[in-house]
Design an enzyme around this catalytic site. Structure first.
Site, PDB file in Angstrom:
ATOM      1  CE  LYS A 190     -17.345 -15.364  33.595  1.00  0.00           C
ATOM      2  NZ  LYS A 190     -18.262 -14.230  33.856  1.00  0.00           N
ATOM      3  CE1 TYR A 220     -18.757 -14.926  39.231  1.00  0.00           C
ATOM      4  CE2 TYR A 220     -19.501 -17.080  38.535  1.00  0.00           C
ATOM      5  CZ  TYR A 220     -18.731 -15.949  38.327  1.00  0.00           C
ATOM      6  OH  TYR A 220     -17.945 -15.848  37.205  1.00  0.00           O
ATOM      7  CG  ASN A 277     -18.410 -11.614  31.311  1.00  0.00           C
ATOM      8  OD1 ASN A 277     -18.419 -12.800  31.595  1.00  0.00           O
ATOM      9  ND2 ASN A 277     -18.227 -10.666  32.198  1.00  0.00           N
ATOM     10  CG  HIS A 317     -14.161 -14.859  37.186  1.00  0.00           C
ATOM     11  ND1 HIS A 317     -15.044 -14.010  37.794  1.00  0.00           N
ATOM     12  CD2 HIS A 317     -13.170 -15.079  38.084  1.00  0.00           C
ATOM     13  CE1 HIS A 317     -14.621 -13.740  39.025  1.00  0.00           C
ATOM     14  NE2 HIS A 317     -13.481 -14.380  39.221  1.00  0.00           N
ATOM     15  CD  GLU A 363     -12.202 -14.790  42.407  1.00  0.00           C
ATOM     16  OE1 GLU A 363     -11.521 -14.672  41.364  1.00  0.00           O
ATOM     17  OE2 GLU A 363     -13.200 -14.098  42.655  1.00  0.00           O
TER      18      GLU A 363
END
Ligand code: CMP
Length: 137
Positions: free
Chosen positions: A9, A49, A112, A115, A126
């Site tokens: 990320k 998302y 964070n 993913h 995904e």
């Protein structure tokens, strides 16, 4: 062989820890089948998302995921989905075990570092979101 999707990320790319995270994936026995550096558009992040669209953090999540480049990586391994989730640790780095990616590199529950797909079915979906068959080596 099972597949799962990692996304390194924006916070991790900005901190230049993407190389260390990729090394952790390789050391844990994952094969990289596809990988790229991209800037997500708002529409792409909203779509990826979509499952979280009713959650209070959805707009912030979309803003954060478009705040800089990300690195989607298609990973393959026996038991890839659970093994990858074990490697990255809990969503909240405060709850993540020592030695996990998020314990080492995540700043917060929102930012964070990586993913991870939450099921085998979503792993397939995904991976397909970012890579077509000809890009999977
Ligand atoms: P990820 O594994 O990409 O899946 C959904 C993301 O939403 C998650 O990691 C976090 O980045 C974010 N997220 C999940 N829960 C929260 C929360 N309570 N507050 C803010 N962001 C969250």
């Amino acid at each position: 062989m099972e597949r799962t999707l990692c996304i390194i990320k924006p916070d991790a790319v900005k901190k230049s820890v993407q190389g260390s995270i990729i090394q952790m994936l390789l050391d844990a026995g994952f094969k990289i089948r596809a990988m790229k550096l991209i800037q997500l558009s708002k529409a792409q992040a909203q779509k990826f998302y979509e499952v979280h669209k009713e959650r209070p953090f959805y707009n912030d999540l979309v803003e954060y995921m478009t705040s800089g480049p990300v690195i989607p990586i298609a990973l393959e391994k026996d038991n890839a989905v659970p093994d990858y989730r074990e490697l990255i640790g809990a969503t909240d780095p405060a709850e993540a075990k020592e030695g996990t990616v998020r314990k080492k590199y995540a700043a917060s529950k929102a930012e964070n570092a990586v993913h991870g797909s939450d099921s085998v079915e979503n792993g397939v979906i995904e991976v397909g979101f970012f890579f077509n068959d000809s890009e999977l080596v």
